[in-house]
Design a protein around this motif. Sequence first.
Motif, PDB file in Angstrom:
ATOM      1  N   ARG A  46       0.838  -1.190   0.000  1.00  0.00           N
ATOM      2  CA  ARG A  46       0.000   0.000   0.000  1.00  0.00           C
ATOM      3  C   ARG A  46       0.871   1.238   0.000  1.00  0.00           C
ATOM      4  O   ARG A  46       1.745   1.392   0.845  1.00  0.00           O
ATOM      5  N   LYS A  47       0.633   2.108  -0.954  1.00  0.00           N
ATOM      6  CA  LYS A  47       1.250   3.425  -0.991  1.00  0.00           C
ATOM      7  C   LYS A  47       0.243   4.357  -0.316  1.00  0.00           C
ATOM      8  O   LYS A  47      -0.948   4.054  -0.281  1.00  0.00           O
ATOM      9  N   VAL A  48       0.690   5.479   0.221  1.00  0.00           N
ATOM     10  CA  VAL A  48      -0.201   6.366   0.963  1.00  0.00           C
ATOM     11  C   VAL A  48      -0.078   7.788   0.442  1.00  0.00           C
ATOM     12  O   VAL A  48       1.027   8.311   0.297  1.00  0.00           O
ATOM     13  N   TRP A  49      -1.220   8.381   0.164  1.00  0.00           N
ATOM     14  CA  TRP A  49      -1.306   9.810  -0.099  1.00  0.00           C
ATOM     15  C   TRP A  49      -2.108  10.407   1.042  1.00  0.00           C
ATOM     16  O   TRP A  49      -3.143   9.856   1.438  1.00  0.00           O
ATOM     17  N   LEU A  50      -1.664  11.521   1.562  1.00  0.00           N
ATOM     18  CA  LEU A  50      -2.386  12.241   2.596  1.00  0.00           C
ATOM     19  C   LEU A  50      -3.181  13.356   1.936  1.00  0.00           C
ATOM     20  O   LEU A  50      -2.726  13.945   0.953  1.00  0.00           O
ATOM     21  N   ALA A  51      -4.365  13.656   2.482  1.00  0.00           N
ATOM     22  CA  ALA A  51      -5.211  14.672   1.856  1.00  0.00           C
ATOM     23  C   ALA A  51      -5.911  15.538   2.891  1.00  0.00           C
ATOM     24  O   ALA A  51      -6.327  15.056   3.944  1.00  0.00           O
ATOM     25  N   CYS A  52      -6.034  16.827   2.561  1.00  0.00           N
ATOM     26  CA  CYS A  52      -6.805  17.769   3.379  1.00  0.00           C
ATOM     27  C   CYS A  52      -8.286  17.606   3.004  1.00  0.00           C
ATOM     28  O   CYS A  52      -8.608  16.944   2.009  1.00  0.00           O
ATOM     29  N   PRO A  53      -9.208  18.196   3.779  1.00  0.00           N
ATOM     30  CA  PRO A  53     -10.634  18.057   3.455  1.00  0.00           C
ATOM     31  C   PRO A  53     -10.993  18.573   2.059  1.00  0.00           C
ATOM     32  O   PRO A  53     -11.843  18.001   1.382  1.00  0.00           O
ATOM     33  N   GLU A  54     -10.343  19.622   1.610  1.00  0.00           N
ATOM     34  CA  GLU A  54     -10.652  20.194   0.294  1.00  0.00           C
ATOM     35  C   GLU A  54     -10.235  19.281  -0.859  1.00  0.00           C
ATOM     36  O   GLU A  54     -10.950  19.148  -1.850  1.00  0.00           O
ATOM     37  N   HIS A  55      -9.078  18.632  -0.743  1.00  0.00           N
ATOM     38  CA  HIS A  55      -8.548  17.847  -1.857  1.00  0.00           C
ATOM     39  C   HIS A  55      -8.804  16.341  -1.758  1.00  0.00           C
ATOM     40  O   HIS A  55      -8.523  15.614  -2.716  1.00  0.00           O
ATOM     41  N   ALA A  56      -9.316  15.864  -0.654  1.00  0.00           N
ATOM     42  CA  ALA A  56      -9.576  14.423  -0.507  1.00  0.00           C
ATOM     43  C   ALA A  56     -10.501  13.888  -1.602  1.00  0.00           C
ATOM     44  O   ALA A  56     -10.206  12.846  -2.194  1.00  0.00           O
TER      45      ALA A  56
END
Length: 77
Positions: A46-56
């Motif tokens: 699993r690779k992980v991207w983190l996201a803010c509420p706007e860009h999720a």
Amino acid sequence: MNLVDMLGSSPAEATPEAICARRGCRQAAVVRLLWNNPRIHTPERRKVWLACPEHAPWLSAYLSERELLRSTEEMAP
């Protein structure tokens, strides 16, 4: 005395804030998007991207359209 004390920073200062993976965004991340590319990664990887509420939603749609998104997890506050 430990190494952190010798360097002059506390553990909280030594850990960077988790920020959104969207290009140019510097907002705090609240969601982890776990993905993999089955053509090049093993099924359990699993690779992980983190996201803010706007860009999720945008990042989730991007990965979903390419059939790469495996799961989404809320980050602990």
